[in-house]
Design an enzyme around this catalytic site. Structure first.
Site, short mmCIF file in Angstrom:
data_model
loop_
_atom_site.label_atom_id
_atom_site.label_comp_id
_atom_site.label_asym_id
_atom_site.label_seq_id
_atom_site.Cartn_x
_atom_site.Cartn_y
_atom_site.Cartn_z
N LYS A 40 0.84 -1.20 0.00
CA LYS A 40 0.00 0.00 0.00
C LYS A 40 0.86 1.24 0.00
O LYS A 40 0.68 2.16 -0.79
CB LYS A 40 -0.91 0.03 1.24
CG LYS A 40 -1.93 -1.08 1.30
CD LYS A 40 -2.87 -0.94 2.50
CE LYS A 40 -2.16 -1.02 3.84
NZ LYS A 40 -1.52 -2.32 4.10
N THR A 41 1.80 1.27 0.96
CA THR A 41 2.64 2.46 1.07
C THR A 41 3.49 2.60 -0.20
O THR A 41 3.72 3.70 -0.69
CB THR A 41 3.52 2.37 2.32
OG1 THR A 41 2.67 2.23 3.46
CG2 THR A 41 4.37 3.61 2.49
N ASP A 228 -1.89 8.00 4.09
CA ASP A 228 -1.50 6.63 4.45
C ASP A 228 -2.06 6.30 5.83
O ASP A 228 -2.34 7.21 6.62
CB ASP A 228 0.04 6.50 4.47
CG ASP A 228 0.50 5.04 4.33
OD1 ASP A 228 -0.36 4.15 4.23
OD2 ASP A 228 1.73 4.81 4.32
N GLU A 229 -2.22 5.02 6.15
CA GLU A 229 -2.73 4.59 7.47
C GLU A 229 -4.06 5.27 7.81
O GLU A 229 -4.29 5.71 8.94
CB GLU A 229 -1.70 4.89 8.58
CG GLU A 229 -0.31 4.33 8.33
CD GLU A 229 -0.15 2.87 8.73
OE1 GLU A 229 -1.14 2.26 9.17
OE2 GLU A 229 0.97 2.35 8.57
N GLN A 263 -5.68 -3.18 10.83
CA GLN A 263 -4.56 -2.57 11.55
C GLN A 263 -4.98 -1.31 12.28
O GLN A 263 -4.14 -0.47 12.61
CB GLN A 263 -3.42 -2.26 10.58
CG GLN A 263 -2.79 -3.52 10.00
CD GLN A 263 -1.57 -3.19 9.14
OE1 GLN A 263 -0.54 -2.76 9.65
NE2 GLN A 263 -1.69 -3.38 7.85
N ARG A 609 4.94 -7.50 10.93
CA ARG A 609 6.14 -6.65 10.77
C ARG A 609 7.31 -7.49 10.29
O ARG A 609 8.32 -6.95 9.84
CB ARG A 609 6.53 -5.96 12.09
CG ARG A 609 5.55 -4.97 12.69
CD ARG A 609 5.06 -3.95 11.72
NE ARG A 609 3.82 -4.42 11.11
CZ ARG A 609 3.32 -3.94 9.98
NH1 ARG A 609 3.94 -2.98 9.32
NH2 ARG A 609 2.18 -4.41 9.47
P1 ATP Z 1 1.64 -2.07 6.04
O1 ATP Z 1 0.20 -2.52 6.01
O2 ATP Z 1 2.42 -2.82 7.05
O3 ATP Z 1 1.78 -0.58 6.12
P2 ATP Z 1 2.05 -1.90 3.20
O4 ATP Z 1 0.83 -2.48 2.57
O5 ATP Z 1 2.13 -0.43 3.25
O6 ATP Z 1 2.26 -2.54 4.63
P3 ATP Z 1 4.64 -1.77 1.98
O7 ATP Z 1 5.38 -1.36 3.18
O8 ATP Z 1 4.35 -0.76 0.94
O9 ATP Z 1 3.29 -2.50 2.41
O10 ATP Z 1 5.34 -3.00 1.28
C1 ATP Z 1 5.76 -4.12 2.01
C2 ATP Z 1 7.01 -4.70 1.40
O11 ATP Z 1 6.74 -5.27 0.12
C3 ATP Z 1 8.08 -3.66 1.16
O12 ATP Z 1 9.33 -4.23 1.41
C4 ATP Z 1 7.92 -3.33 -0.31
O13 ATP Z 1 9.12 -2.84 -0.88
C5 ATP Z 1 7.54 -4.66 -0.88
N1 ATP Z 1 6.71 -4.54 -2.10
C6 ATP Z 1 5.58 -3.84 -2.24
N2 ATP Z 1 5.07 -3.98 -3.47
C7 ATP Z 1 5.92 -4.78 -4.17
C8 ATP Z 1 5.96 -5.32 -5.51
N3 ATP Z 1 5.01 -5.02 -6.40
N4 ATP Z 1 6.98 -6.12 -5.83
C9 ATP Z 1 7.94 -6.42 -4.94
N5 ATP Z 1 7.96 -5.97 -3.66
C10 ATP Z 1 6.97 -5.16 -3.28
MG MG Z 2 2.24 0.89 4.89
#
Ligand code: ATP
Ligand code: MG
Length: 759
Positions: A40-41, A228-229, A263, A609
């Site tokens: 997402k982030t 975000d969040e 979350q 995490r």
């Molecule tokens: P959270 O809910 O914990 O905030 P998130 O959904 O924001 O998580 P991110 O932190 O953006 O997730 O990504 C999690 C991990 O996956 C990071 O290491 C990111 O670099 C990797 N990632 C995200 N998208 C891809 C992708 N399309 N291909 C490879 N790696 C990815």
């Molecule tokens: Mg995130």
């Protein structure tokens, strides 16, 4: 000739189709709703890069809200790597507070402030409220300022001004006077040209209501709003977003919010999970994008986390999958007690270090701040560098320092710094003037403050209340000093905290923060158990605090689960998974099912995490008020599916006693009993962790937290790790009553005994 497909710009490289859609669909409202670690982030950052690179908006026309300043910095760095200097001049990339403050500076005059208004921190707020409470003729001991501060914060998070309070709100403090105090506080703030965090948003909302032109100006400015969040936004924040995102005439503002209902962990600070639910209604035409592929964690970690969160009823529900290999199952380890938990984590970290894992990729995530103490003491002992994120190191926390100052002033009357710190905490009528007079007298007379205080209190130099306050304190210190040699260190601490009114001051305060402070004080008493006298404990603390001053270099991270949101680490340790710790006692006592579900979301946040390895620990025993009590594994431990975890139990604690018995010592507990001079002797055994735990790492598979074992019946002879041999006299589920040969009758968990034949 057919044109070749264009290569992806770097910020879209590797994104999956829904992420790509989120990054490139720049029209209309969008809600990106997906589980942990689904990118997402990352998608949000790509969207920002896309906006900047395609000139869909100038940097100054973007409002990008993150949860912490740290997250904002990281996003800025990632953007810089993707699009270079285009990221410069993004004044509105930051937290709700930071971005709102920036806006408010431009219109401060409209709410009676100047452009250089001060933002008060929570300490300032509390001090101001103390005065207001006093001036209103209320007793601050009965109606603590901190409690009022928490209440006002709640009102502000909900977007309520004094005029908006209903009768129930008003009665939440000082028999219906909450509204009056709130209004008075706001007037004082204006007089000081100041506002608190909540005001940053509320003032802007007020300005939007009264000045349509200002509102239109901001609406026209922000062509893109990204959050975000979003699941942890509160009512005031959402109202602010809605005001800004409504397109002004001719405008095309778009709002893109990113979140995960699983979350949402800040309801205690006013977060409204409902914001996610109402988003699509509030913004017709919302495109909802879901991401299901998790890129962060191994299959086992994801499987374990998903199974836990699936128990919650109030959730939208979503599937998560990963292409990553299954990895290692989540390790669930039952340990004997807190010191062993810290020792084991220290060992595993050192092992990871030897295998090449950087310390910065390792985190210990606790439910409550007090839990860091045991780890800090251990890490300082073995020289493992650590840092605490989002808080102070244990012995630097205000309440711990206050308590230590009380002890120092008790034992060392010449310690003027300690005396100064506690002189008027809790309040005993010593204003700044009286304290200044005392200091001047001590200086001219060449006396330590405490001695000077004793003399001054017998004169008429000070006003009546200050004089009697001082006299009382000096007499208390004298009495505690006389009693000190007869008391065990934790007992002295408890006496001082009770008789000084310090603990009562915190108990009168019902806020979450105050309960954290009380927990820290209990933990301090636990820490003192391990020391023969207070002096050597104080020396230990001084040495510990002297250590590890440098901030550079690789460090293990210790932080709360709350603070870890959005972050990731290769290796995550999750200690203290016991009923009453996690889920917290507060959640169990006060919140019912809703609180329990929030705790479960925290468990989900914690597990997710971890990229490669998650290790959950629970201790069988915790010391509470100097007494050992057996702890019950967290219900979340039982909720972990067997397919994704390994369960093990260390035997180190008892093994050394067992060895001592085998080596022919007549009575393996003899040295223990000698150690204390009081029974039951075993409690001192673990007060000296080095002594009792010399055999490393014998780990047995077991059924911790599982069904009662069937191989032990009433009447059976058993061997217990800590209490030695005994006979089972009764059983209650997986608890056994055992008459121990050396330690008397105890209730123990059956997973911690072995049939005697096996020993
Ligand atoms: P959270 O809910 O914990 O905030 P998130 O959904 O924001 O998580 P991110 O932190 O953006 O997730 O990504 C999690 C991990 O996956 C990071 O290491 C990111 O670099 C990797 N990632 C995200 N998208 C891809 C992708 N399309 N291909 C490879 N790696 C990815
Ligand atoms: Mg995130």
């Amino acid at each position: 000739m057919a044109s070749l497909p264009q290569p992806d710009p770097p910020w879209l490289e590797g994104l999956n189709p829904p992420q790509r859609a989120a990054a490139t669909t720049l029209e209309g409202p969008m809600l990106l709703l997906a589980g942990a670690g689904t990118g997402k982030t990352r998608a949000l950052t790509a969207r920002l890069a896309q906006i900047l690179a395609t000139r869909a908006a100038w940097p100054s026309q973007i409002l990008a809200v993150t949860f912490t300043n740290k997250a904002a910095r990281e996003m800025r760095e990632r953007l810089r790597a993707l699009v270079g200097d285009a990221v410069e001049g993004m004044p509105f990339l930051g937290t709700f507070h930071a971005t709102a403050a920036r806006m408010l500076r431009r219109h401060a005059g409209l709410v009676g402030l100047t452009a250089s208004f001060t933002i008060l921190d929570p300490d300032d707020v509390e001090r101001l409220l103390k005065r207001i409470i006093g001036e209103a003729g209320l007793d601050e001991r009965r109606w603590p300022a901190r409690q009022l501060a928490a209440l006002l914060d709640r009102f502000k998070n909900a977007g309520k001004l004094p005029a908006d309070l209903d009768a129930a709100d008003a009665h939440a403090f000082a028999d219906g006077r909450a509204g009056e105090l709130y209004a008075r506080y706001q007037a004082e703030l204006r007089g000081l040209d100041a506002c608190d965090f909540g005001d940053l948003l509320l003032h802007m909302l007020a300005i939007f209501r009264t000045h349509a032109d200002v509102k239109a100006q901001w609406q026209a400015r922000f062509r893109h709003i990204l959050v975000d969040e979003f699941q942890d936004s509160n009512a005031a924040q959402y109202r602010w977003l809605r005001a800004l995102a409504a397109p002004a005439e001719g405008g095309t503002a778009t709002l893109c919010c990113v979140g995960d209902d699983d979350q949402s962990i800040y309801s205690w600070r006013g977060a409204e999970i409902g914001n996610i639910l109402s988003f699509a209604q509030d913004f017709p035409g919302t495109r909802v994008i879901r991401l299901e592929q998790n890129y962060r964690s191994t299959g086992h970690i994801l499987g374990a986390a998903s199974a836990v969160i699936a128990r919650n009823r109030g959730r939208m529900g979503k599937t998560l999958w990963t292409e990553a290999h299954a990895g290692e199952p989540v390790a669930v380890i039952g340990v004997w007690d807190g010191p062993e938990e810290a020792r084991l984590v220290g060992e595993r970290i050192e092992r990871l270090q030897r295998e090449g894992a950087p310390l910065s990729d390792i985190a210990i995530l606790v439910r409550a701040m007090f839990q860091t103490r045991e780890f800090e003491d251990r890490f300082l002992q073995i020289g493992l560098p650590y840092r605490i994120v989002g808080g102070f190191r244990f012995y630097e926390r205000a309440e711990v320092r206050d308590a230590l100052a009380y002890l120092r002033a008790t034992l060392a009357p010449a310690d003027s710094l300690a005396f100064e710190r506690i002189a008027n905490t809790p309040r005993r009528g010593l204003g700044e003037k009286s304290l200044a007079r005392l200091a001047a007298f001590a200086r001219t007379a060449g006396l330590p403050l405490q001695t000077a205080a004793g003399q001054l209190a017998e004169t008429d130099e000070l006003p009546g209340p200050a004089r009697s306050g001082l006299r009382g304190l000096v007499a208390d210190l004298r009495r505690w000093r006389a009693l000190a040699p007869t008391l065990r260190p934790p007992a002295l601490l408890d006496l001082v905290l009770d008789e000084s009114g310090y603990r009562a001051m915190l108990e009168a305060d019902r806020s979450v923060e105050a309960s954290g402070r009380l927990e820290n004080l209990r933990e301090l008493a636990r820490a003192m158990e391990d020391w023969p006298d207070v002096e050597s404990f104080l020396e230990h603390v001084a040495l510990v605090m002297d250590n590890d001053r440098d901030d550079a270099g690789e460090k293990v991270t210790l932080m709360t689960l709350h603070a870890a949101k959005g972050l990731e680490f290769g290796h995550v340790f999750l200690p203290g998974w016991e009923e009453g710790v996690f889920p917290s006692q507060r959640a169990l006592d006060e919140g019912g099912e809703a609180s329990l579900e929030e705790e479960r979301r925290l468990a989900y946040v914690g597990l997710t995490r971890a990229r490669r390895r998650a290790t959950i620990l629970h201790a069988a025993n915790r010391r509470v008020y100097g007494q050992w009590t057996s702890a019950i594994p967290s219900r979340f431990v039982a909720e972990l599916p067997d397919a994704h975890v390994t369960r093990e139990m260390t035997m180190t604690g008892g093994a050394s006693l067992w060895r001592a018995a085998m080596m022919g010592e007549d009575d393996p507990f003899a040295h223990v009993a000698r150690g204390t001079g009081r029974g039951p002797g075993w409690s001192r055994a673990s007060a000296q962790p080095q002594h009792a735990r010399t055999i490393e790492g014998r780990v047995l598979a077991s059924t911790v937290g599982g069904a009662p074992r069937t191989d032990i019946a009433v009447g059976a002879r058993v061997f217990h790790q800590k209490f030695g041999p005994g006979t089972v006299t009764a059983r209650d589920g997986n608890k056994l009553e055992v008459a121990f040969d050396h330690a008397g009758t105890k209730m123990v968990l059956d997973s911690f005994v072995q049939p005697d034949a096996a020993v």
